[in-house]
Design an enzyme around this catalytic site. Structure first.
Site, PDB file in Angstrom:
ATOM      1  N   ARG A   1       0.818  -1.225   0.000  1.00  0.00           N
ATOM      2  CA  ARG A   1       0.000   0.000   0.000  1.00  0.00           C
ATOM      3  C   ARG A   1       0.844   1.264   0.000  1.00  0.00           C
ATOM      4  O   ARG A   1       0.499   2.250   0.658  1.00  0.00           O
ATOM      5  CB  ARG A   1      -0.920   0.044   1.238  1.00  0.00           C
ATOM      6  CG  ARG A   1      -2.088  -0.883   1.194  1.00  0.00           C
ATOM      7  CD  ARG A   1      -3.257  -0.243   0.439  1.00  0.00           C
ATOM      8  NE  ARG A   1      -4.354  -1.177   0.350  1.00  0.00           N
ATOM      9  CZ  ARG A   1      -5.400  -1.187   1.177  1.00  0.00           C
ATOM     10  NH1 ARG A   1      -5.505  -0.291   2.117  1.00  0.00           N
ATOM     11  NH2 ARG A   1      -6.347  -2.072   1.032  1.00  0.00           N
TER      12      ARG A   1
ATOM     13  N   ARG B   1      -3.938   6.686   0.621  1.00  0.00           N
ATOM     14  CA  ARG B   1      -4.504   7.901   1.202  1.00  0.00           C
ATOM     15  C   ARG B   1      -3.581   8.709   2.098  1.00  0.00           C
ATOM     16  O   ARG B   1      -3.888   9.857   2.419  1.00  0.00           O
ATOM     17  CB  ARG B   1      -5.783   7.540   1.967  1.00  0.00           C
ATOM     18  CG  ARG B   1      -6.918   7.156   1.046  1.00  0.00           C
ATOM     19  CD  ARG B   1      -8.100   6.606   1.806  1.00  0.00           C
ATOM     20  NE  ARG B   1      -7.779   5.309   2.377  1.00  0.00           N
ATOM     21  CZ  ARG B   1      -8.676   4.434   2.828  1.00  0.00           C
ATOM     22  NH1 ARG B   1      -9.961   4.748   2.814  1.00  0.00           N
ATOM     23  NH2 ARG B   1      -8.299   3.281   3.310  1.00  0.00           N
TER      24      ARG B   1
ATOM     25  N   ASP C   1      -6.971  -3.144  -7.229  1.00  0.00           N
ATOM     26  CA  ASP C   1      -7.453  -3.767  -5.998  1.00  0.00           C
ATOM     27  C   ASP C   1      -7.712  -5.240  -6.261  1.00  0.00           C
ATOM     28  O   ASP C   1      -8.029  -5.620  -7.393  1.00  0.00           O
ATOM     29  CB  ASP C   1      -8.741  -3.094  -5.513  1.00  0.00           C
ATOM     30  CG  ASP C   1      -9.003  -3.448  -4.052  1.00  0.00           C
ATOM     31  OD1 ASP C   1      -8.403  -2.801  -3.179  1.00  0.00           O
ATOM     32  OD2 ASP C   1      -9.766  -4.403  -3.799  1.00  0.00           O
TER      33      ASP C   1
ATOM     34  N   TYR D   1     -14.555 -12.464   0.650  1.00  0.00           N
ATOM     35  CA  TYR D   1     -15.333 -11.268   0.294  1.00  0.00           C
ATOM     36  C   TYR D   1     -16.585 -11.630  -0.517  1.00  0.00           C
ATOM     37  O   TYR D   1     -17.636 -11.008  -0.375  1.00  0.00           O
ATOM     38  CB  TYR D   1     -14.465 -10.277  -0.497  1.00  0.00           C
ATOM     39  CG  TYR D   1     -13.427  -9.595   0.372  1.00  0.00           C
ATOM     40  CD1 TYR D   1     -13.770  -8.510   1.179  1.00  0.00           C
ATOM     41  CD2 TYR D   1     -12.114 -10.049   0.412  1.00  0.00           C
ATOM     42  CE1 TYR D   1     -12.830  -7.897   1.987  1.00  0.00           C
ATOM     43  CE2 TYR D   1     -11.154  -9.432   1.227  1.00  0.00           C
ATOM     44  CZ  TYR D   1     -11.526  -8.360   2.007  1.00  0.00           C
ATOM     45  OH  TYR D   1     -10.600  -7.752   2.812  1.00  0.00           O
TER      46      TYR D   1
ATOM     47  N   ARG E   1      -7.140  10.980  -6.734  1.00  0.00           N
ATOM     48  CA  ARG E   1      -8.384  10.242  -6.486  1.00  0.00           C
ATOM     49  C   ARG E   1      -9.589  11.161  -6.653  1.00  0.00           C
ATOM     50  O   ARG E   1     -10.612  10.767  -7.213  1.00  0.00           O
ATOM     51  CB  ARG E   1      -8.385   9.629  -5.077  1.00  0.00           C
ATOM     52  CG  ARG E   1      -9.555   8.672  -4.895  1.00  0.00           C
ATOM     53  CD  ARG E   1      -9.623   8.074  -3.522  1.00  0.00           C
ATOM     54  NE  ARG E   1     -10.196   9.010  -2.572  1.00  0.00           N
ATOM     55  CZ  ARG E   1     -10.670   8.667  -1.386  1.00  0.00           C
ATOM     56  NH1 ARG E   1     -10.604   7.417  -0.979  1.00  0.00           N
ATOM     57  NH2 ARG E   1     -11.179   9.559  -0.588  1.00  0.00           N
TER      58      ARG E   1
HETATM   59  O1  CP3 Z   1       0.054  -1.723  -2.460  1.00  0.00           O
HETATM   60  C1  CP3 Z   1      -0.294  -0.864  -3.304  1.00  0.00           C
HETATM   61  O2  CP3 Z   1       0.099   0.330  -3.251  1.00  0.00           O
HETATM   62  C2  CP3 Z   1      -1.122  -1.324  -4.479  1.00  0.00           C
HETATM   63  C3  CP3 Z   1      -2.526  -1.127  -4.409  1.00  0.00           C
HETATM   64  C4  CP3 Z   1      -3.420  -2.044  -3.597  1.00  0.00           C
HETATM   65  C5  CP3 Z   1      -4.641  -1.603  -3.050  1.00  0.00           C
HETATM   66  N1  CP3 Z   1      -5.303  -2.660  -2.521  1.00  0.00           N
HETATM   67  C6  CP3 Z   1      -5.117  -0.218  -3.116  1.00  0.00           C
HETATM   68  C7  CP3 Z   1      -6.239   0.204  -2.261  1.00  0.00           C
HETATM   69  C8  CP3 Z   1      -3.334  -3.410  -3.304  1.00  0.00           C
HETATM   70  C9  CP3 Z   1      -2.203  -4.383  -3.619  1.00  0.00           C
HETATM   71  C10 CP3 Z   1      -4.533  -3.781  -2.630  1.00  0.00           C
HETATM   72  C11 CP3 Z   1      -4.841  -5.166  -2.217  1.00  0.00           C
HETATM   73  C12 CP3 Z   1      -6.002  -5.417  -1.352  1.00  0.00           C
HETATM   74  N2  CP3 Z   1      -7.251  -4.889  -1.431  1.00  0.00           N
HETATM   75  C13 CP3 Z   1      -6.028  -6.387  -0.323  1.00  0.00           C
HETATM   76  C14 CP3 Z   1      -4.895  -7.289   0.047  1.00  0.00           C
HETATM   77  C15 CP3 Z   1      -3.825  -6.573   0.770  1.00  0.00           C
HETATM   78  C16 CP3 Z   1      -4.142  -6.266   2.206  1.00  0.00           C
HETATM   79  O3  CP3 Z   1      -4.319  -5.086   2.509  1.00  0.00           O
HETATM   80  O4  CP3 Z   1      -4.163  -7.202   2.994  1.00  0.00           O
HETATM   81  C17 CP3 Z   1      -7.306  -6.377   0.254  1.00  0.00           C
HETATM   82  C18 CP3 Z   1      -7.793  -7.229   1.403  1.00  0.00           C
HETATM   83  C19 CP3 Z   1      -8.073  -5.436  -0.472  1.00  0.00           C
HETATM   84  C20 CP3 Z   1      -9.511  -5.131  -0.288  1.00  0.00           C
HETATM   85  C21 CP3 Z   1      -9.717  -3.712   0.067  1.00  0.00           C
HETATM   86  N3  CP3 Z   1      -9.462  -2.654  -0.776  1.00  0.00           N
HETATM   87  C22 CP3 Z   1     -10.255  -3.189   1.255  1.00  0.00           C
HETATM   88  C23 CP3 Z   1     -10.659  -4.009   2.449  1.00  0.00           C
HETATM   89  C24 CP3 Z   1     -10.311  -1.799   1.078  1.00  0.00           C
HETATM   90  C25 CP3 Z   1     -10.985  -0.774   1.959  1.00  0.00           C
HETATM   91  C26 CP3 Z   1     -10.352  -0.540   3.220  1.00  0.00           C
HETATM   92  C27 CP3 Z   1     -10.257   0.922   3.520  1.00  0.00           C
HETATM   93  O5  CP3 Z   1      -9.206   1.285   4.019  1.00  0.00           O
HETATM   94  O6  CP3 Z   1     -11.206   1.661   3.228  1.00  0.00           O
HETATM   95  C28 CP3 Z   1      -9.750  -1.475  -0.152  1.00  0.00           C
HETATM   96  C29 CP3 Z   1      -9.576  -0.114  -0.721  1.00  0.00           C
HETATM   97  C30 CP3 Z   1      -8.212   0.280  -1.184  1.00  0.00           C
HETATM   98  N4  CP3 Z   1      -7.380  -0.509  -1.944  1.00  0.00           N
HETATM   99  C31 CP3 Z   1      -7.583   1.549  -1.017  1.00  0.00           C
HETATM  100  C32 CP3 Z   1      -6.356   1.507  -1.694  1.00  0.00           C
HETATM  101  C33 CP3 Z   1      -5.363   2.620  -1.871  1.00  0.00           C
HETATM  102  C34 CP3 Z   1      -8.194   2.734  -0.302  1.00  0.00           C
HETATM  103  C35 CP3 Z   1      -9.230   3.268  -1.205  1.00  0.00           C
HETATM  104  C36 CP3 Z   1      -9.410   4.746  -1.156  1.00  0.00           C
HETATM  105  O7  CP3 Z   1      -8.626   5.476  -1.810  1.00  0.00           O
HETATM  106  O8  CP3 Z   1     -10.361   5.174  -0.509  1.00  0.00           O
END
Ligand code: CP3
Length: 362
Positions: free
Chosen positions: A27, A31, A77, A154, A40
């Site tokens: 990540r 944000r 994602d 999910y 975004r």
């Molecule tokens: O690592 C990186 O920079 C690459 C981008 C990336 C994102 N999600 C961006 C993201 C990667 C590799 C993921 C993988 C992901 N997504 C996982 C596995 C990794 C982990 O964290 O264990 C999972 C479980 C998800 C599912 C997911 N996506 C959730 C549960 C959420 C919401 C949680 C929250 O914080 O609101 C996301 C959203 C998400 N994915 C964001 C980002 C930057 C935040 C979205 C936003 O900008 O509002």
């Protein structure tokens, strides 16, 4: 090794010697970066950002340039895969992702549609192409997917869960149905990762974020089994003829390193609850290790960050095959300046450690 890679991230993935420990952060785009928030907003929302190759490329590069990371990770994602399989995906503000309608029985599984990555996920592949062009060889690009088990949680729960009531209910009451779902997801993930590789990603990471909620037998039978099925099907030579390493990050599964190595992955990503020194002794010569600083260390002072970095580097020791990372992703409320402190400490301390070792040997 034939076609030996030159970038230190790829070298470390193949346990080849490096002059300093490579670092990237899960990540790393997100944000906590004001420049991410601006893009975004320009896109409208998170999913629109993922689907816009120009803007997704821009946010992928942001942390690479700002922090001089040793690898870029595709901005997307894991949940775009269930969406490609026919579910509706949304990210409600605050309450996390929502997938509808949920899968609970055999009839629900019938609704899932076959996936041609070039079609339903063409925007991701287009993003991969554009990122590679924009990076121009500066650092390697990592592609990724969720593991079938993590994606299934999910798809069956309909979003994030604390108890995993429905997916575990399915696991214990209808194991054959769950295996069928996992096989179906595995085939999509294998095709999807192969398409990412064909479009130019130079390493792939499989995120098994929820592997750790399973007991050891269930983890092997339901999660690792489908991961192995994917690894077996991966095209492990990239578009440029170089080998493409596979990284497996299974959160909360540090007690099952042996079983993870058996999937055929090249690198194991560790969360911060596993001791890096003993993990290395355990898998030495068979897999490289990625991790595993507690992300919360980034809330501490620069002095403490450096001390924790030094300890972790010493735990791994001056052996090849370590990629520095956090034990899980960056959080929204973290200070980008602490990431600068972290990257600087990893560079300086690892150079020192590796030089000292070379002197002792020489
Ligand atoms: O690592 C990186 O920079 C690459 C981008 C990336 C994102 N999600 C961006 C993201 C990667 C590799 C993921 C993988 C992901 N997504 C996982 C596995 C990794 C982990 O964290 O264990 C999972 C479980 C998800 C599912 C997911 N996506 C959730 C549960 C959420 C919401 C949680 C929250 O914080 O609101 C996301 C959203 C998400 N994915 C964001 C980002 C930057 C935040 C979205 C936003 O900008 O509002």
């Amino acid at each position: 090794m034939l076609n030996e890679p030159t970038h230190r991230f790829l070298r470390a993935c193949h346990s080849l010697p490096v002059e300093q420990t490579p670092i990237w952060l899960m990540r790393q785009a997100g944000r906590y970066l004001p420049e991410y928030m601006r893009v975004r907003q320009q896109a409208g929302d998170f999913l629109a950002l993922c689907k816009n190759p120009d803007l997704a490329t821009e946010v992928t590069l942001q942390p690479v340039y700002r922090f001089d990371m040793d690898a870029a990770i595709l901005f997307s994602d894991i949940l775009v895969v269930p969406e490609a399989m026919g579910m509706s995906l949304s990210f409600g503000s605050g309450e996390g992702p929502v997938l509808e309608p949920v899968l609970r029985n055999a009839a629900d599984l019938q609704r899932l549609t076959p996936v041609q990555p070039e079609e339903q996920l063409g925007y991701v592949l287009q993003t991969v192409t554009q990122i590679r062009q924009a990076l121009a060889g500066r650092v390697p690009l990592i592609g990724f997917s969720g593991s079938p088990w993590t994606l299934a949680t999910y798809m069956v729960e309909g979003g994030s869960s604390k108890t995993f009531r429905y997916i575990k209910g399915m696991l214990f009451d209808q194991p054959a149905l769950l295996q069928q779902l996992l096989d179906q997801i595995s085939d999509v993930v294998a095709d999807y990762l192969n398409a990412q590789i064909a479009h130019g990603v130079q390493a792939v990471q499989i995120f098994d974020t929820w592997g750790g909620v399973l007991g050891p037998r269930e983890f092997v039978a339901f999660s690792l089994r489908s991961i192995r099925r994917i690894v077996d099907r991966l095209q492990r030579t990239g578009a440029d003829g170089q080998p493409v390493p596979v990284i497996l990050f299974a959160k909360g599964c540090g007690a099952l390193l042996e079983e993870m190595v058996a999937t055929g992955c090249d690198v194991i990503g560790l969360d911060w609850t596993t001791d890096l020194a003993s993990a290395r002794r355990h898998v030495a010569q068979r897999a490289a290790l990625q991790g595993n600083l507690d992300p919360a260390v980034l809330y501490a002072s620069p002095q403490i960050i450096r001390q924790q970095v030094r300890r972790l580097l010493q735990d791994y020791g001056a052996h090849p095959g370590h990629i520095f990372n956090l034990g899980h992703g960056m959080a929204q409320d973290m200070d980008p300046q602490r990431v600068v402190d972290l990257v600087t400490a990893v560079r300086e301390e690892s150079r020192l450690l590796l030089q000292q070792q070379a002197l002792q040997k020489g």
